[in-house]
Design an enzyme around this catalytic site. Structure first.
Site, short mmCIF file in Angstrom:
data_model
loop_
_atom_site.label_atom_id
_atom_site.label_comp_id
_atom_site.label_asym_id
_atom_site.label_seq_id
_atom_site.Cartn_x
_atom_site.Cartn_y
_atom_site.Cartn_z
N HIS A 140 0.87 -1.17 0.00
CA HIS A 140 0.00 0.00 0.00
C HIS A 140 0.91 1.24 0.00
CE1 HIS A 140 -2.44 -3.00 2.27
NE2 HIS A 140 -3.51 -2.37 1.81
N ASP B 150 2.35 1.94 3.40
CA ASP B 150 3.37 1.00 3.88
C ASP B 150 4.76 1.50 3.56
OD1 ASP B 150 1.25 -0.74 4.48
OD2 ASP B 150 1.35 -1.64 2.49
#
Length: 439
Positions: free
Chosen positions: A102, A105
């Site tokens: 993501h 992240d």
């Protein structure tokens, strides 16, 4: 560059079934040719950046237990680079072909949308640099449109159009980065695209918003020439009471409504299937039947717990049948097997992360080998074919193809005076057969 917490570990090797090493592959021989292709091409394993590098061991009832160095660094961008260094060390150790992420992240949230996108661009440069010296590729990217409080009422389905616009902008930049890094897919995971109560929900409005968002993403894919798949990841509930992408069948209905059924596929997660009241096998078979099978998230839930525990897979029979349906569907194509799984709160040592992946990889590889054996053996497929053999007669085919009206079917049936007798489904015989093949 400083050493990461994984730097001291050697790369995991395939050593065969007789190996006594806890950190060796016993069944995953990446180069082994099965059904005409190497295992690495069938399985296309991926390490999930968020669970492996971003999760800290917290749960709804307890705080963090995984104290990684980058989680303690007060400089957010320096911490993100340190996390990336550790990530590529972990990818090197596991020697798997792909990773997934993501935006949040890999890059920290900024003070504004502009700052967040700048951070993502900078970390995109850093990831591209890391990838240039490593062989790990990107299976898919996605946007985190659920963690920040702005998404508490959803992203695409939010009653506030400013949140919709923010989310669309974020998705655009995440897809740009996914394309830039050579990603094979882009995933849309709703997270909070649903409702907590119908008392404050205009469902028709929210469904239309979701359809508009999906259409925008698909249109943008074609505009930028992104050749990867667009995937939706079904989930029935949690954190919302109900999510609009409840399961594969629900997603198919949603896509049909907005004429996207030929443009979007599904990324199916085992734990989400369980939360929807289905088996992983069921969701894969449904996606295959509807032409939606795209990619898989490999994990499991705990049937004794009512929430998304995201544990590493360990149910050999369940994964064997999942792999069988993948093979029958013609494989995953650009998709893969992403370990959307996290170690337990008590498994806080770096080595625990390696053990978890090694065991899961071997389980999936062994299950695939057995599934391939079932396919090559042919008896199971033949038994299934025989059960539906009556549909091959001329009369049955005429009914099936819509060549007969209801009146015509009724007239022919009444004239023939047929009297169907029950036939055994042979469930126990099939269960025994599959049990012997697995053992």
């Amino acid at each position: 560059m400083s050493q990461s917490i994984f730097s001291a570990f050697p790369t995991v090797k395939y050593e065969g079934e007789e190996s006594q090493s806890e950190l060796a592959y016993r069944y995953y021989d990446a180069d082994k040719v099965v059904l005409g292709k190497p295992l690495s091409e069938h399985l296309r394993f991926a390490v999930a950046y968020w669970h492996s590098l971003a999760m800290n061991g917290s749960d709804p009832f307890g705080g963090p237990t995984l104290q990684r160095p980058w989680m303690l660094d007060g400089d957010a961008m320096r911490a993100a680079r340190s996390k990336a260094d550790a990530a590529f060390d972990l990818f090197r150790i596991l020697d798997l072909p792909f990773f997934t992420f993501h935006d949040r992240d890999v890059a920290p949230e900024g003070d504004s949308l502009k700052d967040s996108l700048k951070n993502l661009q900078m970390m995109g440069d850093y990831l591209a640099e890391k990838m240039s010296t490593h062989k790990t590729k990107l299976l898919w990217g996605t946007a985190n449109l659920f963690s920040h409080p702005r998404f508490m009422a959803g992203a695409a389905t939010n009653p506030d159009p400013e949140v919709f616009a923010w989310s669309a902008t974020t998705a655009k930049h995440c897809m740009d980065l996914t394309k830039r890094l050579g990603g094979a897919n882009y995933v849309l995971w709703g997270g909070r695209e649903g409702y907590e109560t119908l008392l404050n929900t205009n469902m028709a409005q929210e469904l239309d918003q979701l359809g508009r968002f999906l259409t925008l993403v698909v249109d943008y894919k074609h505009k930028i020439g992104f050749e990867g798949q667009i995937l939706i990841e079904p989930k029935p509930k949690e954190p919302t009471a109900h999510q609009y992408d409840f399961d594969v069948a629900t997603v198919f209905g949603l896509l049909k409504r907005f004429d996207l059924q030929d443009k979007v596929k599904v990324n199916i997660e085992a734990n989400h299937a369980l939360l929807a009241g289905h088996s992983f096998e069921h969701e894969i078979a449904t996606a295959a039947a509807l032409g939606l099978l795209g990619s898989l998230d490999m994990n499991r839930g705990d049937p004794l717990l009512g929430w998304d525990t995201d544990q590493f897979p360990n149910d050999f029979r369940a994964i064997t049948m999942a792999m069988y349906h993948v093979i029958q569907a013609g494989g995953l194509g650009k998709g893969g097997l992403n370990f959307d799984a996290k170690v337990r709160r008590q498994s806080f040592e770096p080595e625990d992360m390696i053990h978890a992946h090694v065991g899961a990889v071997d389980l999936c590889a062994r299950a695939f080998l057995v599934a391939a054996k079932i396919v090559e053996d042919g008896r199971y497929a033949q038994m299934l074919k025989e059960r539906y053999s009556g549909w091959q007669t001329a009369q049955a085919q005429s009914m099936f193809k819509g060549e007969l009206t209801l009146d015509e079917i009724a007239s022919a049936t009444e004239a023939s005076e047929i009297n169907p007798k029950p036939r055994s489904g042979k469930q126990e015989q099939l269960e025994n057969f599959l049990g012997r093949m697995i053992l």
